[in-house]
Design a protein around this motif. Structure first.
Motif, PDB file in Angstrom:
ATOM      1  N   ILE A   1       1.012  -1.268   0.068  1.00 46.55           N
ATOM      2  CA  ILE A   1      -0.056   0.086   0.033  1.00 46.55           C
ATOM      3  C   ILE A   1       1.066   1.192  -0.002  1.00 46.55           C
TER       4      ILE A   1
ATOM      5  N   ASP B   1       1.038   5.126   0.646  1.00 44.82           N
ATOM      6  CA  ASP B   1       0.538   6.464   1.094  1.00 44.82           C
ATOM      7  C   ASP B   1       0.848   7.439   0.360  1.00 44.82           C
TER       8      ASP B   1
ATOM      9  N   ILE C   1      -3.138   5.238  -1.795  1.00 44.74           N
ATOM     10  CA  ILE C   1      -4.119   5.724  -1.104  1.00 44.74           C
ATOM     11  C   ILE C   1      -3.864   7.212  -0.774  1.00 44.74           C
ATOM     12  N   ASN C   2      -4.903   8.015  -0.296  1.00 42.29           N
ATOM     13  CA  ASN C   2      -4.844   9.511  -0.258  1.00 42.29           C
ATOM     14  C   ASN C   2      -4.218  10.328  -1.181  1.00 42.29           C
TER      15      ASN C   2
ATOM     16  N   ALA D   1      -7.379   3.890  -3.499  1.00 42.56           N
ATOM     17  CA  ALA D   1      -8.227   3.867  -2.238  1.00 42.56           C
ATOM     18  C   ALA D   1      -8.245   5.043  -1.401  1.00 42.56           C
ATOM     19  N   ASP D   2      -9.080   5.310  -0.404  1.00 41.28           N
ATOM     20  CA  ASP D   2      -9.023   6.519   0.381  1.00 41.28           C
ATOM     21  C   ASP D   2      -8.538   6.093   1.886  1.00 41.28           C
ATOM     22  N   SER D   3      -8.433   4.837   2.283  1.00 41.03           N
ATOM     23  CA  SER D   3      -7.686   4.841   3.460  1.00 41.03           C
ATOM     24  C   SER D   3      -6.846   3.323   3.581  1.00 41.03           C
TER      25      SER D   3
ATOM     26  N   GLU E   1      -9.328   0.485   3.749  1.00 42.69           N
ATOM     27  CA  GLU E   1      -9.791   0.018   2.147  1.00 42.69           C
ATOM     28  C   GLU E   1      -8.973  -0.533   1.421  1.00 42.69           C
ATOM     29  N   ALA E   2      -7.725  -0.205   1.663  1.00 39.54           N
ATOM     30  CA  ALA E   2      -6.663  -0.656   0.736  1.00 39.54           C
ATOM     31  C   ALA E   2      -6.319  -2.172   1.059  1.00 39.54           C
TER      32      ALA E   2
END
Lengths: 227, 118
Positions: free
Chosen positions: B45, B47, B78-79, B100-102, B105-106
């Motif tokens: 993931i 960020d 994300i983000n 994804a947003d968080s 969620e990821a």
């Protein structure tokens, strides 16, 4: 007896008031101070600046002298006002990409260009600079190139010049970005993005100036309306 | 540019926090870090909350990581800041890259993918 026809050719009236205000502010002189110097009232000068009245030629002469501009300055009608051009000379090093980014962001902010257009301009400039820095000159040699930004109403153009290997990005085409992007060291993606976000991409090469790339984009102001 | 890697202690999923401009000057640095991480995991993931810019050089790294991890968990971003989203959109890669947003969620996206492929 022949008939004489008078044909009056009128040019656009010169906006004396606007010019006066501009020069006065540039010189840092208040209405009162200027009025005092040329012996007219501040309110009269204010009215001139607002276009409510026109000074006599004699007064205009005194204003020109006080503001240190040529006697005909306020009467000249410049058909094409000088463009505001920003020129940056950069070493061919990738670390300067962020410097260009900050500078261009600020320049666009000053010109109140809409955020979406600013993002596109930043992307195009970054990709064009990356190509020049990475490929125009021999690896390791310290050289430089110039970027010239011209702000016109509703239009921004960016001109790049480098004296490196002739390279015409206009001829580079990508058919499938997803496939091409997967390969490493493909230069085409940057050019693909650059072409996509700009309205016009023009290239010229000359022995004297080297690679000349000009990108043009129609822009909106920060409220989103066309300037 | 700053890169920080955190083991989420969940199904070998790693969180990579990237900060700064992901342009040609720094994409090689990110690639090196990720190459090392890829030896440990294929579930990543990233960020992007502190990524202020992304160019084709950065996109190229993301796509190569995406390809390398695809069948074993994958890469989720994300983000993303608006400018970064915009560049991904211009490159027509919105559907190709997983966004994804968080973190939660990821994780779900990765776990769903791992479950369906195993």
């Amino acid at each position: 007896m022949g008939v004489t026809t008078f044909c009056e050719i009128r040019s656009r009236p010169v906006d004396i008031g606007k010019k006066l205000k501009e020069v006065r502010r540039l010189r840092g002189i208040s209405l009162r101070a200027l009025g005092k110097r040329i012996e007219v009232s501040a309110s009269f000068l204010s009215q001139v600046e607002q276009g409510k009245c026109r000074p006599s030629l004699e007064t205009l002469g005194r204003i020109s002298a006080a503001l240190e501009v040529k006697a005909d300055y306020f009467l000249r009608d410049e058909e094409k006002p000088a463009k505001e051009v920003l020129e940056i000379k950069l070493p061919n090093r990738l670390k300067y990409l962020s410097v260009v980014g900050s500078l261009v962001t600020e320049a666009c902010r000053v010109h109140q260009i809409h955020q979406r257009d600013v993002e596109d301009i930043l992307l195009a400039i970054d990709e064009a600079c990356t190509n020049i820095i990475k490929y125009a000159y021999d690896v390791g040699s310290l050289r430089d190139f110039t970027i010239r930004l011209t702000f016109d109403p509703g239009m921004v153009s960016i001109h790049f010049e480098d004296k490196g290997t002739p390279f015409n990005p206009v001829n580079v085409n990508l058919l499938n970005p997803e496939i091409d992007m997967g390969r490493r060291n493909v230069t085409g993606m940057g050019i693909y993005l650059m072409k996509k976000v700009m309205d016009k991409v023009e290239y010229q090469y000359s022995v004297e100036r080297g690679n000349c790339l000009t990108l043009t984009k129609k822009v909106s102001d920060s409220s989103g309306s066309q300037i | 540019m700053k890169i920080e890697t955190v083991d989420l202690n969940r199904n070998n999923i790693y969180l990579v926090k990237v900060a700064g401009r992901l342009d040609a000057a720094f994409s090689a640095q990110l690639e090196d870090e990720i190459d090392q991480l890829l030896e440990r995991t294929k579930k990543i993931i990233m960020d992007f909350s502190s990524v202020t810019y992304l160019s084709s050089s950065g996109l190229r790294v993301l796509l190569s990581v995406k390809r390398e991890t695809e069948n074993q968990g994958g890469l989720v971003l994300i983000n993303l800041a608006d400018i970064v989203k915009r560049i991904i959109h211009v490159a027509e890669l919105d559907d190709f890259l997983s966004l994804a947003d968080s973190v939660d969620e990821a994780i779900k996206i990765i776990e769903k993918k791992t479950a369906s492929s195993s």
